[in-house]
Design an enzyme around this catalytic site. Structure first.
Site, PDB file in Angstrom:
ATOM      1  N   ASP A 112      37.941  52.906  28.401  1.00 45.73           N
ATOM      2  CA  ASP A 112      38.225  51.975  29.151  1.00 45.73           C
ATOM      3  C   ASP A 112      39.012  50.938  28.029  1.00 45.73           C
ATOM      4  OD1 ASP A 112      37.978  50.026  31.237  1.00 45.73           O
ATOM      5  OD2 ASP A 112      36.401  51.169  31.928  1.00 45.73           O
ATOM      6  N   ASP A 213      41.759  48.213  32.270  1.00 43.20           N
ATOM      7  CA  ASP A 213      41.140  47.160  33.107  1.00 43.20           C
ATOM      8  C   ASP A 213      42.208  46.259  33.380  1.00 43.20           C
ATOM      9  OD1 ASP A 213      38.505  46.241  33.884  1.00 43.20           O
ATOM     10  OD2 ASP A 213      39.049  44.549  32.817  1.00 43.20           O
ATOM     11  N   GLU A 272      44.129  49.893  36.372  1.00 43.19           N
ATOM     12  CA  GLU A 272      43.497  49.054  37.651  1.00 43.19           C
ATOM     13  C   GLU A 272      44.208  47.951  37.859  1.00 43.19           C
ATOM     14  OE1 GLU A 272      39.119  47.012  38.590  1.00 43.19           O
ATOM     15  OE2 GLU A 272      40.222  46.576  36.692  1.00 43.19           O
ATOM     16  N   HIS A 345      32.176  51.442  39.267  1.00 46.15           N
ATOM     17  CA  HIS A 345      30.969  50.461  38.913  1.00 46.15           C
ATOM     18  C   HIS A 345      31.032  49.013  39.564  1.00 46.15           C
ATOM     19  CE1 HIS A 345      34.362  49.538  36.332  1.00 46.15           C
ATOM     20  NE2 HIS A 345      33.679  48.507  36.064  1.00 46.15           N
ATOM     21  N   ASP A 346      32.111  48.909  40.277  1.00 49.28           N
ATOM     22  CA  ASP A 346      32.194  47.408  40.967  1.00 49.28           C
ATOM     23  C   ASP A 346      32.084  47.534  42.451  1.00 49.28           C
ATOM     24  OD1 ASP A 346      33.198  46.252  38.239  1.00 49.28           O
ATOM     25  OD2 ASP A 346      35.338  46.566  38.793  1.00 49.28           O
TER      26      ASP A 346
HETATM   27  O1  TEU Z   1      37.575  44.508  37.411  1.00 52.21           O
HETATM   28  C1  TEU Z   1      38.355  43.884  38.063  1.00 52.21           C
HETATM   29  C2  TEU Z   1      38.286  43.054  39.524  1.00 52.21           C
HETATM   30  O2  TEU Z   1      38.971  42.337  39.721  1.00 52.21           O
HETATM   31  C3  TEU Z   1      37.354  43.440  40.337  1.00 52.21           C
HETATM   32  O3  TEU Z   1      37.166  44.934  40.560  1.00 52.21           O
HETATM   33  C4  TEU Z   1      36.330  42.920  39.744  1.00 52.21           C
HETATM   34  O4  TEU Z   1      34.931  43.507  39.812  1.00 52.21           O
HETATM   35  C5  TEU Z   1      35.473  41.700  40.808  1.00 52.21           C
HETATM   36  O5  TEU Z   1      34.175  42.318  41.552  1.00 52.21           O
HETATM   37  C6  TEU Z   1      36.178  41.124  41.747  1.00 52.21           C
HETATM   38  O6  TEU Z   1      35.371  40.312  42.583  1.00 52.21           O
HETATM   39  C7  TEU Z   1      37.428  44.602  36.347  1.00 52.21           C
HETATM   40  C8  TEU Z   1      36.140  45.693  35.752  1.00 52.21           C
HETATM   41  O7  TEU Z   1      36.407  46.930  36.482  1.00 52.21           O
HETATM   42  C9  TEU Z   1      35.063  44.662  36.115  1.00 52.21           C
HETATM   43  O8  TEU Z   1      33.875  45.452  35.746  1.00 52.21           O
HETATM   44  C10 TEU Z   1      35.210  43.608  35.000  1.00 52.21           C
HETATM   45  O9  TEU Z   1      34.300  42.600  35.485  1.00 52.21           O
HETATM   46  C11 TEU Z   1      36.486  43.076  35.333  1.00 52.21           C
HETATM   47  O10 TEU Z   1      37.698  43.647  35.308  1.00 52.21           O
HETATM   48  C12 TEU Z   1      36.788  41.962  34.160  1.00 52.21           C
HETATM   49  O11 TEU Z   1      36.900  42.798  32.910  1.00 52.21           O
END
Ligand code: TEU
Length: 579
Positions: A112, A213, A272, A345-346
């Site tokens: 990452d 990210d 992403e 993971h989100d």
């Molecule tokens: O996530 C970016 C993001 O905007 C979303 O997927 C986020 O999880 C959020 O829930 C939106 O409501 C990335 C990472 O995947 C995430 O785990 C991090 O928290 C975020 O960036 C910040 O680095």
């Protein structure tokens, strides 16, 4: 130049084609994968100890969520030292061993890369904050107050404003995520050089690429204009001014020149992009432009968000989901490349969210996997998805760990008089990221074999029956199904390169499509509902003629004969025909 692994020496790929088009990626969220030292948090040695699981599954690439030094405000997405492994996860030596062990098994490691922001405890930010004349002041985004308050109206992804006041200097700094994740100023060339240097350091260490990210957020509109405020909202949406901002393509092309261009083609990048449209993704992933290999877009995972956003839900609209996938398939058909995912993971667990985790758990887990994996693009599996892991039956706010959910719970007013507490709790229980972050269920022992200590987040109670040990030797398991899907991708060129056509786009139950190349056609038919369905006349006729002698490649209801006329709830069948 490293050699291609056997699984990736795919007959359908011309020598110039990219190996990652034939690959399946597996995401590890290290704190929840496997704990080797009993402290309740997963670690790198835990991953090394479970590589047999990945090899047996057949995946080609491991994407590792952040293991860098971090105060863990956002579970490692807040990095305080890009060159160090957090002691919680192990050592650099462990990471070197992971890289070597993966390579020895013919797998690759993608790390990452979190460079839209750092932790506020990173030395760069500490220096930047120390005083206004610091040489690193301009490495972050500092602004004077506007009318004694925030410099603009942007909201943070994690509730509240996207600005934090630094009392000492009287200026605010920008943080699109938590206040412990200040945004870097990519317009400063020193920042970019420092990041490229760090990326090169990791690639020199032997890793095989990066998952980047929120990489489409790195170029902010210099004027930082106010965003629109939704009805009933407090903060504005700044996304139009930082999502794929004015210089993002320039920066990614520069990154490509400085980091990737002089290396061999065995690397892989995926960005992403919360704001990506098919048109933008085409630009980002057109190989001729030298930016990225793939992007993660958010369209299909936003379709069930209700009026109040991700913590309010509306039921799955299959027609909308199909339209979305088809648009992306078509837009990237002759340039660029898709990434395919339900989970990460989100996101809440797909079987609970899009499928049915009670009566049709096996059927819907396998049907969802199939419709996704047989599209054109590179599939991503999130840890536990291959077991059909479900959402967590959260019942108390005390069981949540994620700052996004906890901040929302606080901000949405659950605390003030408590009247909306139950409603808000229900929202985060369904939509919260912790659903994906409960420990991987290895076996039926206490804590699911994840740790011998006290897990940092509760284990899902269904690990007593839903676990890897129970599925490993069962040919009728979700795990066995994923194994089959992955093998199929490695064996069937049509899955990689075949043309995609969606059938019956308006059908609210049936997800059906074909894939075809010069020699082979596949037909995928899935009943994405809990009701049995009759197939329409045209389809029945086609099945009886064109597809009469087709081979059944996959069928998730072995008890039922595949009848050509109807589909049981969440039944999926895949036919293959040689032309
Ligand atoms: O996530 C970016 C993001 O905007 C979303 O997927 C986020 O999880 C959020 O829930 C939106 O409501 C990335 C990472 O995947 C995430 O785990 C991090 O928290 C975020 O960036 C910040 O680095």
């Amino acid at each position: 130049m490293t050699t291609l692994q056997p699984a990736l020496q795919h007959p359908s790929l011309r020598p110039t084609d990219e190996w990652w088009k034939a690959a399946v990626v597996y995401q590890v969220y290290p704190r929840s994968f496997a704990d080797s030292n009993g402290d309740g948090v997963g670690d790198i040695r835990g991953i090394i100890n479970h590589l047999d699981h990945l090899e047996d599954l057949g995946v080609d690439v491991l994407w590792l969520s952040p293991v860098y030094a971090s105060p863990q405000d956002d579970n490692g997405y807040d990095i305080s030292d890009y060159y160090a492994v957090d002691p919680m996860f192990g050592t650099l030596h462990d990471l070197d061993e992971l890289i070597a062990s993966l390579h020895a098994r013919g797998m690759k490691l993608v790390m990452d890369l979190v460079v839209n922001h750092t932790s506020d405890e990173h030395a760069w930010f500490q220096e930047s904050r120390a005083d206004r004349s610091s040489t690193k002041r301009d490495w972050y985004i500092w602004r004077d107050p506007r009318d004694g308050a925030e410099p603009n109206n942007w909201g943070s992804f994690f509730s509240g404003p996207a600005w934090e006041l630094d009392q000492d200097s009287g200026q605010y700094f920008l943080h699109l995520f938590s206040r412990k994740q200040p945004d870097l100023n990519w317009d400063n060339p020193e920042v970019r050089a420092a990041i490229y240097q760090m990326m090169n350091w990791w690639l020199d260490r032997g890793i095989d690429g990066f998952r980047m990210d929120v990489i489409s957020f790195i170029s902010k509109h210099p004027a930082l204009p106010d965003g629109l405020i939704d009805d009933g909202g407090t903060w504005g949406n700044g996304m139009p001014f930082y999502g794929s901002g004015p210089r993002v393509h320039e920066y990614l092309q520069e990154m490509h020149r400085e980091v990737f261009a002089h290396r061999d083609a065995d690397l892989m990048t995926v960005g992403e992009m919360v704001d990506a449209t098919p048109e933008l993704a085409r630009l980002y992933t057109d190989q001729a432009r030298q930016e990225l290999d793939m992007v993660f877009h958010f369209e299909h995972v936003g379709l069930d968000h209700g009026p109040g956003g991700k913590f309010t839900r509306k039921p799955l609209d299959l027609v909308a989901v199909k339209h979305s996938f088809a648009r992306w398939q078509e837009a990237l058909a002759d340039g660029g490349w898709n990434s395919l995912y339900w989970n990460n993971h989100d996101q809440p667990r797909a079987v609970s969210r899009f499928g049915n985790d009670t009566d049709y758990w096996y059927q819907s887990a396998t049907a969802l996997a199939t419709v996704l994996h047989l599209m054109r693009g590179t599939p991503y599996i999130y840890q536990g998805e291959e077991l059909g892991m479900t959402n967590m039956p959260f019942s108390s706010i005390d069981d949540f760990r994620d700052l996004e959910s906890l901040n929302y719970y606080r901000e949405a007013g659950a605390g003030s008089d408590g009247s909306r507490a139950a409603e808000i709790l229900a929202g985060i229980a369904i939509g919260g990221r912790d659903n994906a972050r409960t420990p991987v269920q290895w076996d039926n022992r206490q804590h699911a074999g994840f740790t011998t200590g006290k897990p940092w987040i509760p284990v899902n109670p269904n690990h007593t029956w839903l676990n890897a040990a129970a599925q490993r030797t069962d040919p009728g398991s979700v795990l066995a199904w994923y194994r089959r899907l992955i093998r199929l991708r490695h064996e069937e060129p049509v899955i990689i390169e075949g043309h995609f056509s969606l059938l019956y786009p308006e059908d609210p139950q049936l997800f059906a499509y074909t894939r075809a190349n010069a020699s082979t056609s596949l037909l995928v038919l899935a009943n994405c509902s809990t009701q049995p369905m009759a197939l329409n006349l045209e389809l029945t006729r086609n099945l009886a003629t064109d597809w009469a002698t087709a081979e059944i490649l996959l069928h998730n209801q072995p008890g039922h004969r595949w009848a050509h006329q109807e589909l049981q709830p969440w039944e999926v069948v895949v036919l293959r025909r040689v032309i």
